[in-house]
Design a protein around this motif. Sequence first.
Motif, PDB file in Angstrom:
ATOM      1  N   VAL A 293       0.857  -1.190   0.000  1.00  0.00           N
ATOM      2  CA  VAL A 293       0.000   0.000   0.000  1.00  0.00           C
ATOM      3  C   VAL A 293       0.893   1.241   0.000  1.00  0.00           C
ATOM      4  O   VAL A 293       2.052   1.193   0.408  1.00  0.00           O
ATOM      5  N   GLY A 294       0.323   2.352  -0.479  1.00  0.00           N
ATOM      6  CA  GLY A 294       1.091   3.592  -0.511  1.00  0.00           C
ATOM      7  C   GLY A 294       2.106   3.653  -1.634  1.00  0.00           C
ATOM      8  O   GLY A 294       3.055   4.440  -1.578  1.00  0.00           O
ATOM      9  N   PHE A 295       1.920   2.849  -2.682  1.00  0.00           N
ATOM     10  CA  PHE A 295       2.812   2.922  -3.836  1.00  0.00           C
ATOM     11  C   PHE A 295       2.691   4.307  -4.463  1.00  0.00           C
ATOM     12  O   PHE A 295       1.615   4.910  -4.451  1.00  0.00           O
TER      13      PHE A 295
ATOM     14  N   SER B  67       1.366  -7.856   4.245  1.00  0.00           N
ATOM     15  CA  SER B  67       1.083  -6.519   3.711  1.00  0.00           C
ATOM     16  C   SER B  67       2.104  -5.532   4.265  1.00  0.00           C
ATOM     17  O   SER B  67       2.520  -5.621   5.424  1.00  0.00           O
ATOM     18  N   PHE B  68       2.473  -4.585   3.410  1.00  0.00           N
ATOM     19  CA  PHE B  68       3.555  -3.664   3.742  1.00  0.00           C
ATOM     20  C   PHE B  68       3.252  -2.275   3.188  1.00  0.00           C
ATOM     21  O   PHE B  68       2.584  -2.132   2.163  1.00  0.00           O
ATOM     22  N   LYS B  69       3.806  -1.272   3.863  1.00  0.00           N
ATOM     23  CA  LYS B  69       3.857   0.065   3.265  1.00  0.00           C
ATOM     24  C   LYS B  69       4.953   0.062   2.213  1.00  0.00           C
ATOM     25  O   LYS B  69       6.025  -0.525   2.429  1.00  0.00           O
ATOM     26  N   TYR B  70       4.704   0.735   1.105  1.00  0.00           N
ATOM     27  CA  TYR B  70       5.758   0.863   0.105  1.00  0.00           C
ATOM     28  C   TYR B  70       6.939   1.616   0.705  1.00  0.00           C
ATOM     29  O   TYR B  70       6.776   2.620   1.402  1.00  0.00           O
ATOM     30  N   SER B  71       8.132   1.110   0.436  1.00  0.00           N
ATOM     31  CA  SER B  71       9.353   1.830   0.810  1.00  0.00           C
ATOM     32  C   SER B  71      10.329   1.740  -0.353  1.00  0.00           C
ATOM     33  O   SER B  71      10.379   0.738  -1.062  1.00  0.00           O
ATOM     34  N   THR B  72      11.074   2.792  -0.557  1.00  0.00           N
ATOM     35  CA  THR B  72      11.923   2.887  -1.742  1.00  0.00           C
ATOM     36  C   THR B  72      13.088   1.913  -1.674  1.00  0.00           C
ATOM     37  O   THR B  72      13.644   1.641  -0.607  1.00  0.00           O
TER      38      THR B  72
ATOM     39  N   ASP C   2      -2.029   4.769   7.438  1.00  0.00           N
ATOM     40  CA  ASP C   2      -3.473   4.613   7.650  1.00  0.00           C
ATOM     41  C   ASP C   2      -4.044   3.516   6.757  1.00  0.00           C
ATOM     42  O   ASP C   2      -4.836   2.677   7.206  1.00  0.00           O
ATOM     43  N   ARG C   3      -3.621   3.499   5.505  1.00  0.00           N
ATOM     44  CA  ARG C   3      -4.129   2.472   4.589  1.00  0.00           C
ATOM     45  C   ARG C   3      -3.668   1.079   5.009  1.00  0.00           C
ATOM     46  O   ARG C   3      -4.428   0.107   4.917  1.00  0.00           O
ATOM     47  N   LEU C   4      -2.422   1.000   5.455  1.00  0.00           N
ATOM     48  CA  LEU C   4      -1.910  -0.302   5.887  1.00  0.00           C
ATOM     49  C   LEU C   4      -2.720  -0.824   7.077  1.00  0.00           C
ATOM     50  O   LEU C   4      -3.054  -2.019   7.132  1.00  0.00           O
TER      51      LEU C   4
END
Length: 435
Positions: free
Chosen positions: A305-307, A332-337, A356-358
């Motif tokens: 999420v958060g891509f 599930s993960f937050k996008y990280s660079t 929040d989305r995660l």
Amino acid sequence: MSAPKKLFIKTYGCQMNVYDSERMAEALGGKGYVETQVADDADMILLNTCHIREKAAEKVYSELGRYKDLKAEKPDLKIGVAGCVAQAEGEEIMRRQPMVDLVVGPQSYHRLPAMEDAVRSGEKALDTDFPDDDKFDTLKTRAKAKRGPTAFLTVQEGCDKFCAFCVVPYTRGAEVSRPAARVIREAQELVEAGVKEITLLGQNVNAYHGHPDGLAGLIWELDKIDGLARIRFTTSHPNDMDDALIDAHGACEKLMPYLHLPVQSGSDRILKAMNRKHTAESYIRLIEHIRAARHDLLLSGDFIVGFPGETEEDFEDTMNLVREVHYGQAYSFKYSTRPGTPAAEKPQLPDEVAHDRLQRLQALLREQQQATQAAMVGREVQVLFEKAGREPGQMIGKSEYLHAVYAEAPADVLGQVRAVKVIEDSPNSLKGALV
């Protein structure tokens, strides 16, 4: 006769790194090393690293910093960094941490014995090539020592998909499949050592082409091995889930009814930006096809999420896909660079939006996982017992659906597949009773 040298390996990340660490230990076993679980006792420390998680390189540098005092106390201690961070960082590791003696990439660890010779003679050793020689062919035959009932077996490495968020093509290289005959030989060696369940590993395992009939052909060959009770595989890409592999799920009794099939997003717009080359609709139709072949299959997945560029509408598409598919387990993960990947160059979403989305996605996935486990209560499952539990007289194993199951049982069930009736569920395991 000199005492054996001690090797401490800390393994980060995926199951493939667990397999690689085993092979590194075997390679260095020929140089007189035995494994220890205590870093302070070691003559060599190896960090087998992973580059998938956020700030992976910084975490490795931090871990190395913890060994500075130990190195000062034991000047003969050798410290090495292996795996994907080693591949990505190369000489930078030795520049930032001069105490590091060797750096070896995931395709070169079969050269560890020669590198050990070099560092013992006072040199630094660096090998992050993608060599022409086959590391699996170079490594010695697996030891016949008694093993636990489960094992990982790498059959495929690398990836040609170039998802916009992923470093695997850069750290593991292009897709390469091991010849089926060599895989089967290693599987037979594992079974002879006591293994009952083998999980086939690959960054894109269902793209395996070392058998004329692909991964399905390999599975059917492994099915013939006497003493092998269970087969699993991970991780797969939806675009490589062919009909033969789907049919194997319905027909091969040794192939367990569990499938990890990452989708990453439910938004076609984001999937395109990720370079996933499938759509939400094609993924859903694929799941329907697989479940038609194996109606009780438990599905696992991956989500980001958060891509970059993800809107609330895109995120809601992901939530809708999860509601339609229903997952028994998911990550599930937050996008990280990841430096060097295309997505790293795009404008990033605010962290609080991604967070929040995660939280919302994980709440839904947790609800589905708990519902799946609750539905197991009263059912009979087949459990391969792997180890003793925390309580006296308790044994723990995995069901065919990869649920952790514990039950009161005698110690001699270790390594056996036994029928167990599920009598209670909890967030991360099931309680059962031997039938």
